[in-house]
Scaffold this active site. Structure first.
Site, PDB file in Angstrom:
ATOM      1  N   GLU A 111       0.735  -1.136  -0.010  1.00  0.00           N
ATOM      2  CA  GLU A 111      -0.120  -0.056   0.011  1.00  0.00           C
ATOM      3  C   GLU A 111       0.809   1.135   0.003  1.00  0.00           C
ATOM      4  OE1 GLU A 111      -3.199   1.205  -0.538  1.00  0.00           O
ATOM      5  OE2 GLU A 111      -3.198  -0.968  -1.198  1.00  0.00           O
ATOM      6  N   SER A 197      18.633  -8.440  -7.537  1.00  0.00           N
ATOM      7  CA  SER A 197      17.723  -8.299  -8.282  1.00  0.00           C
ATOM      8  C   SER A 197      17.507  -9.635  -9.350  1.00  0.00           C
ATOM      9  CB  SER A 197      17.349  -7.228  -9.201  1.00  0.00           C
ATOM     10  OG  SER A 197      17.403  -5.884  -8.462  1.00  0.00           O
ATOM     11  N   HIS A 287       3.636 -10.145  -9.323  1.00  0.00           N
ATOM     12  CA  HIS A 287       5.026 -10.399  -9.388  1.00  0.00           C
ATOM     13  C   HIS A 287       5.691  -9.046  -8.488  1.00  0.00           C
ATOM     14  CE1 HIS A 287       9.319 -10.636 -10.528  1.00  0.00           C
ATOM     15  NE2 HIS A 287       9.326  -9.416 -10.818  1.00  0.00           N
ATOM     16  N   SER A 288       5.292  -7.873  -8.716  1.00  0.00           N
ATOM     17  CA  SER A 288       5.705  -6.672  -8.125  1.00  0.00           C
ATOM     18  C   SER A 288       4.764  -5.419  -7.947  1.00  0.00           C
ATOM     19  CB  SER A 288       7.231  -6.395  -8.335  1.00  0.00           C
ATOM     20  OG  SER A 288       6.985  -5.731  -9.674  1.00  0.00           O
TER      21      SER A 288
END
Lengths: 398, 355
Positions: A111, A197, A287-288
């Site tokens: 959020e 990453s 996923h993100s």
């Protein structure tokens, strides 16, 4: 004789019980070539198969799929009591709190990204049991090379809420001081190598440091489902090809993950053999924050699968049956965990970022001359142009 | 407390440049408003439509791609021509070399330029050398690799890199970087049609924001031709990609002090247009090169060395390079200070003029 290799005596195949103890047993090879088996002498040294005079291909689809080990059913009861790990009520509650606190933190920080308070976030929703169950089975000194969706491991090991949240805000207290994107945690004290990453890069590195590793199969690489990624029987089926011991577990069953990891660890430590654990789970979230997975999968389908197989729900049902948790405790904990996370977010948000010169640190072990020069150049430029860099007030001064 | 962070994020969200539109060439006919990603999608759409051998693949391209550059292509042209690959850059490029060798016009996507390195061996030791090592018996000229590139505001170490210099150093491949939608479509179509393996880097920060009226027909923009965007007399400025828009603003800033700059968009990084750059430096006597990638060994170093040799007696001041520092591009919370901002470029101009 064909290749001039020395003759190698053929050994009987041996059976292993589930903990790797060798036991005497009969050969488990194809019966049809039994007669030729002791005549088989020509091989390339390490290949132990018998000679066959029949042209016959091996079809992977004819091989039985590797079964999925499970202890705790989705409804929260144990089928085979002897498989239940021996946890005290306190430990059970800690495991549950780790999974749920992670889940609450995920929701709040997701959020926060949507509100523009942090730049990026990735949730762990649906995979909490694989993280916490496997971490619980390891020794705190075992070095872990994590991928970007394994924060539950850190939660179990004691990474504090503010440490997660500081890193996401990139403030001066973050483990990497704002150099990396959110969720790229690391902890020397907790023996967790800093996340990058990239994916799969950790494996050869981990091999260098450890003998057991876990491969999590959460169904997706962003939008590519595992069926598209792996043509064979998932990931576990690759292990025999590499001469590795393997097991496939229900990744949403904390007990199964724990048992398998514990047993695998014993194998690696006692037998010095690598073990592959394929933990079957489901990436419930996108996923993100940069992804909307409704573009490539049915949200209804994910929701219904999650309702049935969610690891936290399953564990909670078990705890209710066991009697160490109840609706009142659940309500209190829900409030408490949310309060804890919100409080840390408020604190982390107020904190300044590390000094700008931080970007020149850790390129090498010390700041080399050319970087000293560039750092001075930058400082001079900023000093003369500080009006043009309004965000300077958010950084600590060195 | 919310305020502080929101303000911070608001400022962080502001890009470090303002995109400036180009006007379409009227001779190319009818146009449609497209942003960078739509223009790229359009180039691939036209290719798939007009070239039955053409295929497009990469991670997550089937549903449209993480940046939506391949949206609708699978539905239009079928799963055997537009498809996902497993997560394996080395596999993507290796496979792409294979399809190109066997005559398919191949467009391979690497999801972020930051992830191109597992494919580095396939690019440098295979694709780039194919024609050379076979004495022209075989080549993979039909291969084009596309990848999102460059600073995006919050990409940190693995979603911000601009690795063009790592490929500049390899003979046999062409590297192309567009500044806008019109340029991207024409340059990408040229790469696809070029008989050499090409890498096309797409400034991801421009995907949505770079909107222009793009000609809808199939058109190409020549490779290895730099473009003079603004004519000037005091300083030559050379750059590419997003930085073109930063330098446009710098030019406006210094114009107030009566400094006249000539802006060149290099467009093709290798083989680069030495003639256009040198012709300009002969006129101005001063050169400023700017790029996001770290300064040491960047493309700016190659341009500076060549211009120094070709135009030595024309130079009135040492060549300026305003680039990223030699730290890993780009440290997350320090991005505003890492990039060659308009203020750092402005300082570079002052140094040139005051030499």
């Amino acid at each position: 004789m064909l290749y001039g290799t020395p003759l190698v005596p053929y050994k009987h195949c041996v059976k292993h019980d589930k903990f790797g103890k060798r036991c005497q047993g009969t050969t488990t090879t194809n019966t049809s070539s039994d007669q030729s088996s002791h005549k088989m002498m020509f091989n390339s040294g390490h290949i132990k198969g018998p000679i066959s005079h029949q042209l016959k291909f091996i079809y992977p689809e004819d091989q039985p799929a590797i079964p999925i080990y499970r202890v705790l059913e989705p409804e929260g009861h144990v089928i085979n009591e002897s498989e239940t790990p021996e946890f005290t009520d306190e430990h059970i509650i800690k495991l549950y709190k780790d999974m749920t606190l992670l889940n609450v933190m995920d929701q709040v920080l997701y959020e926060s990204q949507r509100q523009g308070r942090i730049s990026f976030y990735m949730t762990n929703t649906g995979e909490e049991a694989t993280h916490v169950g496997s971490a619980a089975a390891l020794n705190p000194k075992d070095l872990i090379y994590g991928q970007y969706r394994e924060a539950g491991v850190l939660m179990y090991r004691g990474f504090k809420l503010h440490e997660f949240i500081d890193q996401c805000f990139g403030n001066a207290h973050a483990s990497c001081k704002g150099i990396q994107m959110p969720i790229h945690y690391g902890s020397r004290n907790l023996n967790f190598v800093t996340i990058s990453s990239t994916v799969a890069t950790q494996m050869p590195q981990a091999v260098g440091s450890a003998y057991a590793f876990k491969r999590r199969n959460n169904g997706y690489a962003i939008s590519t489902s595992t069926i598209e990624q792996y043509r064979g029987d998932g990931i576990a089926s690759r292990a025999p090809g590499y001469g590795m011991i393997t097991i496939r577990v229900d990744g949403n069953d904390l007990f199964a993950v724990y048992n398998a990891t514990k047993a695998a660890r014993e194998l690696t430590v006692n037998k010095s053999r690598p073990v592959l654990i394929e933990a079957m789970t489901l990436r419930v979230g996108h996923h993100s924050t940069s992804d909307d997975s409704s573009a490539y999968r049915s949200i209804d389908d994910i929701r219904s699968r999650d309702q049935k197989y969610n690891p936290i729900v399953r564990f909670r049902k078990y705890m209710y049956k066991r009697g160490c948790w109840d609706a009142e405790k659940e309500e209190n904990w829900t409030k408490e965990s949310q309060r804890m996370v919100m409080q840390e977010v408020k604190q982390s948000e107020k904190m300044k970022r590390a000094p700008i010169s931080t970007m020149f640190e850790n390129v090498f072990d010390k700041i080399e001359p050319h970087l000293q020069r560039q750092m001075k150049e930058m400082n001079d430029h900023i000093r003369q142009n500080h009006d043009h860099y309004p965000t300077l007030s958010f950084y600590e001064q060195r | 407390m919310l305020g502080a962070s929101k303000e911070l994020c608001g400022i962080r969200r502001l890009a470090h440049f303002t995109f400036v539109k180009d006007q379409p060439d009227p001779s190319l006919g009818q146009t449609k408003e497209m942003n960078l990603c739509q223009a790229i999608q359009n180039a691939m759409d036209l290719t798939l439509a007009n070239d039955h051998t053409a295929i497009v693949f990469g991670e997550d391209v089937a549903f449209g791609g993480v940046f939506r550059c391949t949206v609708d292509l699978r539905q239009k042209y079928g799963a055997d021509r537009v498809f996902n690959t497993p997560l394996s850059e080395q596999g993507i490029v290796g496979f792409g070399i294979g399809t190109a060798v066997s005559g398919a016009t191949t467009i391979a996507e690497i999801q972020f330029a930051d992830y191109i390195f597992p494919a580095y061996d396939q690019i440098v030791n295979e694709a780039a050398k194919y024609r050379y090592r076979s004495g022209n018996l075989f080549d993979c000229g039909r291969l084009t690799i596309r990848a999102p590139w460059g600073a995006v505001g919050h990409g940190a170490l693995y979603h911000s890199q601009s690795p063009e210099a790592q490929f500049l150093h390899t003979p046999g491949i062409k590297v192309v970087i567009p500044r806008s939608a019109i340029q991207a479509k024409g340059l990408l179509l040229s790469c696809i049609k070029d008989n050499n393996p090409c890498i096309f880097f797409e400034p991801k920060i421009l995907y949505r924001s770079a909107k222009e009226d793009v000609p809808i027909k199939d058109y190409t923009i020549p490779l290895s031709k730099a473009e003079v965007l603004i004519e000037g007399t005091d300083i030559t400025m050379v750059t590419w990609g997003t930085q073109v828009h930063v330098l446009r603003e710098v030019i406006q800033m210094v114009a107030k002090e009566n400094i006249s700059c000539e802006l060149i968009d290099l467009r093709t990084i290798v083989p680069w247009d030495v003639d256009t750059v040198c012709k300009s430096v002969v006129k101005t006597g001063k050169l400023l090169i700017s790029h996001e990638a770290p300064i040491t060994g960047g493309v700016g170093a190659e341009i500076a060395a060549t211009v120094m040799k070709e135009c030595f007696l024309n130079l009135e001041a040492p060549i300026e390079r305003v680039c990223g520092y030699d730290v890993h591009p780009i440290p997350h919370t320090f991005e505003a200070f890492y990039i060659p901002s308009k203020w750092r470029c402005f300082d570079g101009v002052k140094r040139l003029m005051n030499y």
